[in-house]
Design an enzyme around this catalytic site. Sequence first.
Site, PDB file in Angstrom:
ATOM      1  N   CYS A  41      -2.739  19.642  17.040  1.00 42.73           N
ATOM      2  CA  CYS A  41      -1.578  20.245  16.330  1.00 42.73           C
ATOM      3  C   CYS A  41      -2.248  21.674  15.677  1.00 42.73           C
ATOM      4  CB  CYS A  41      -0.867  19.550  15.398  1.00 42.73           C
ATOM      5  SG  CYS A  41      -2.050  18.727  14.058  1.00 42.73           S
ATOM      6  N   ASP A 163       6.811  23.234  13.335  1.00 42.67           N
ATOM      7  CA  ASP A 163       5.808  22.033  13.417  1.00 42.67           C
ATOM      8  C   ASP A 163       5.326  21.799  14.969  1.00 42.67           C
ATOM      9  OD1 ASP A 163       4.940  19.157  13.764  1.00 42.67           O
ATOM     10  OD2 ASP A 163       6.433  18.523  12.407  1.00 42.67           O
ATOM     11  N   HIS A 165       4.465  19.546  16.574  1.00 44.20           N
ATOM     12  CA  HIS A 165       4.324  17.819  16.869  1.00 44.20           C
ATOM     13  C   HIS A 165       5.647  17.607  17.861  1.00 44.20           C
ATOM     14  CE1 HIS A 165       1.511  18.071  13.448  1.00 44.20           C
ATOM     15  NE2 HIS A 165       1.105  16.970  14.065  1.00 44.20           N
TER      16      HIS A 165
END
Length: 209
Positions: A41, A163, A165
């Site tokens: 990430c 994000d 992810h």
Amino acid sequence: MLHRNIHLSVNPPGPHYVTVKEDYLYYHYGCDDVQDQGWGCGYRTLQTLCSWVKFQQKATRDVPTISEIQKALVEMGDKPKNFDGSREWIGSFEVSICIDFFFNVPCKIVHIRSGIELEDHLVALESHFNTFGSPIMMGGDTDNSSKCILGVCFKPKSLLILDPHCYDKNPTVDHVIGGGLIKWRMMDTFYESSFYNLCLPQLKCNNKQ
């Protein structure tokens, strides 16, 4: 497919807000066929920031790959040789020196002792977006998932978070939004038990309008 300026599809929660300026691409898990789920990430957020810098500089070099990032950190002496090819995480400090290494752009690191203190930095973040316009890397310890800050709102007090992810190689914009991968997060959703380090690229966008 790497989506461009995905924040433009998200409605702000209130009238007093400011967001990233100019273009960037959304980098996320597996977007380049590298299987980095669970550890990549920080690299993906770095790549998102690099894409913004590349657009501003009209740079000929590409956004660095995970392999290139690891090799650069070894070359700079920040990591040992066995870091290259590993699945070790990187944080805001590594992101800052890599942006300088690849694009000759310095970054400012801001250390925030607890999530409850993020609110105290909203004015400074607003100033960053107005002055520079670049996206911001956000990392922590208890809350150790890398995030990208794309905006700040004052009523209600919240941050626009992108994000990395994402587990879908080719997500649609609707999937990214519907899955909460980009959203405005209220201040009480950040961890009181975690510190946060922010990396702010110090490159002014070409068009501040």
